[in-house]
Design an enzyme around this catalytic site. Sequence first.
Site, PDB file in Angstrom:
ATOM      1  N   TYR A 184      16.024  29.977   9.502  1.00 47.09           N
ATOM      2  CA  TYR A 184      15.298  30.610   9.268  1.00 47.09           C
ATOM      3  C   TYR A 184      15.223  30.976  11.143  1.00 47.09           C
ATOM      4  O   TYR A 184      15.366  30.119  12.031  1.00 47.09           O
ATOM      5  CB  TYR A 184      14.163  30.053   9.131  1.00 47.09           C
ATOM      6  CG  TYR A 184      13.729  29.989   8.149  1.00 47.09           C
ATOM      7  CD1 TYR A 184      13.243  31.373   7.839  1.00 47.09           C
ATOM      8  CD2 TYR A 184      13.827  29.382   6.680  1.00 47.09           C
ATOM      9  CE1 TYR A 184      13.042  31.592   5.722  1.00 47.09           C
ATOM     10  CE2 TYR A 184      13.631  28.886   5.503  1.00 47.09           C
ATOM     11  CZ  TYR A 184      13.247  30.491   4.897  1.00 47.09           C
ATOM     12  OH  TYR A 184      13.163  31.244   3.898  1.00 47.09           O
ATOM     13  N   LYS A 241       0.469  -1.160  -0.018  1.00 48.44           N
ATOM     14  CA  LYS A 241       0.042   0.015  -0.143  1.00 48.44           C
ATOM     15  C   LYS A 241       1.150   1.725   0.187  1.00 48.44           C
ATOM     16  O   LYS A 241       1.954   1.250   0.226  1.00 48.44           O
ATOM     17  CB  LYS A 241      -1.002   0.094   1.104  1.00 48.44           C
ATOM     18  CG  LYS A 241      -0.394  -0.234   3.036  1.00 48.44           C
ATOM     19  CD  LYS A 241      -1.476  -0.057   3.460  1.00 48.44           C
ATOM     20  CE  LYS A 241      -0.249  -0.069   4.822  1.00 48.44           C
ATOM     21  NZ  LYS A 241      -1.310  -0.708   6.070  1.00 48.44           N
ATOM     22  N   MET A 282      12.542  24.510   3.340  1.00 52.48           N
ATOM     23  CA  MET A 282      11.802  24.137   2.593  1.00 52.48           C
ATOM     24  C   MET A 282      12.814  22.594   1.684  1.00 52.48           C
ATOM     25  O   MET A 282      12.098  21.698   0.480  1.00 52.48           O
ATOM     26  CB  MET A 282      10.555  25.262   1.631  1.00 52.48           C
ATOM     27  CG  MET A 282      10.071  23.952   0.348  1.00 52.48           C
ATOM     28  SD  MET A 282       8.779  25.098   0.065  1.00 52.48           S
ATOM     29  CE  MET A 282       7.155  25.839   0.584  1.00 52.48           C
TER      30      MET A 282
HETATM   31  C1  LIG Z   1      -0.845  -1.864   6.464  1.00 51.32           C
HETATM   32  C2  LIG Z   1      -0.805  -2.817   7.111  1.00 51.32           C
HETATM   33  C3  LIG Z   1      -0.110  -4.123   6.910  1.00 51.32           C
HETATM   34  C4  LIG Z   1       0.834  -4.353   7.102  1.00 51.32           C
HETATM   35  O1  LIG Z   1       1.796  -3.566   8.530  1.00 51.32           O
HETATM   36  P1  LIG Z   1       2.997  -3.148   8.808  1.00 51.32           P
HETATM   37  O2  LIG Z   1       3.261  -2.428   9.969  1.00 51.32           O
HETATM   38  O3  LIG Z   1       4.019  -2.388   7.806  1.00 51.32           O
HETATM   39  O4  LIG Z   1       4.389  -4.868   8.429  1.00 51.32           O
HETATM   40  C5  LIG Z   1      -0.893  -5.220   7.637  1.00 51.32           C
HETATM   41  N1  LIG Z   1      -2.082  -5.484   7.675  1.00 51.32           N
HETATM   42  C6  LIG Z   1      -2.904  -4.179   7.854  1.00 51.32           C
HETATM   43  C7  LIG Z   1      -4.388  -4.815   7.991  1.00 51.32           C
HETATM   44  C8  LIG Z   1      -2.044  -3.388   7.941  1.00 51.32           C
HETATM   45  O5  LIG Z   1      -3.225  -2.253   7.187  1.00 51.32           O
END
Ligand SMILES: *Cc1c(COP(=O)(O)O)cnc(C)c1O
Length: 381
Positions: A271, A50, A320
């Site tokens: 800054y 993801k 930035m």
């Molecule tokens: C993001 C997520 C994972 C992966 O988690 P990590 O801690 O990055 O290994 C697994 N299961 C679900 C439901 C998640 O949202």
Amino acid sequence: MPDLSFFLPGSGWAASGAGAMLEINLDAIAANYRLLNTRTDNAICAAVVKADAYGLGAHRVAPILEQAGANTFFVAHLEEGVRLRSYIAPTAHIFVLHGPMPGTQAEFTRHDLLPVLNSMEQVAGWHAHAGKTGNPLPAALQVDTGMSRFGLSDADVATLEANPDLLDGIDTKLVMSHLACADTPTNPANAMQRDHLRAMAARLPAAPLALSASSGIFLGPDYHFDLVRPGAALYGLAPNDDASNPLRPTVRLGARIVQRRTINAGDGVGYGLTWRAAGPRRIATLGIGYADGFLRHGADGEGCAWLGDYRLPILGRISMDSTTIDVSDVPENVLAQATHVDMIGPRRSVDDVARSAGTIGYEVLTALGSRFHRAYLTQVA
Ligand SMILES: *Cc1c(COP(=O)(O)O)cnc(C)c1O
């Protein structure tokens, strides 16, 4: 009238190059996958890609994971699943964690994506969609074992147990939940969630079970069930604070030295002039800043860059587009050769950067921006 032609379009702006370079080691990601796969014995080791594979580029990362043996992937959103489908084999399974929003069910079927059904509404939507297509449709059921984020409640599961026809047309491929405290092995919530999953699953159609993400894998075999879902560990983040990290680092972030100067006692930097030199210092300005995802708080605490074995403290605030460091310890002949310094590298991990910035490695990785030049390292064709 001054001659302004140089500033007008078409007058030959030199290509400036990027201010920083992000090197992503695909072989290290594959090695991490294989390590996690070995650690989890008979459980299937899925891969979570993801958020564009935690910012590292799912189009490059997912095919490498596939070559390393992964055939089940998780993304958060439908859109991510649709994109991922084009990068990997048609036989690979893609689960979409957030499940189908109303009206999107057909899109799942079209792209051969598996929804994770998190609520009674999502169950009803998938059931209705299956009714329309006339075929049982695969999906995962998520149950809430204690995190109160996603998944069916105990009451929902009781409803499904009493009315099994609500699940007609749903081919349950997986019953899953997610741990809230897996990075703290001593937290009693872990065992409670594990036992809660077993109890809830016993009331649902028989299916493989899944509970653990990266950290959960390191809680031991009792937490592996039939499938594990690592994300962060694939990308080299430490699964918890206790153990030394068995995973290989996967990224190196080099920032270009744009300018060097010498400053005197009392001179301020950046800054707010929040940092002032106690004596003469040699400093360098780097082409990386918070707009690149190098978080502004990264200058707090022990924020630094490295050049080989020379530690280069960050001075004052991160801007930035730039960051200023102290290079006084580096011999002039070494510095003269250097074009870049490591912001993340052999001497400083993503987790180290996160600690300086008061956050977690996940946030540092996913924040790293698109402004870098990116290079993917691999020996694999
Ligand atoms: C993001 C997520 C994972 C992966 O988690 P990590 O801690 O990055 O290994 C697994 N299961 C679900 C439901 C998640 O949202």
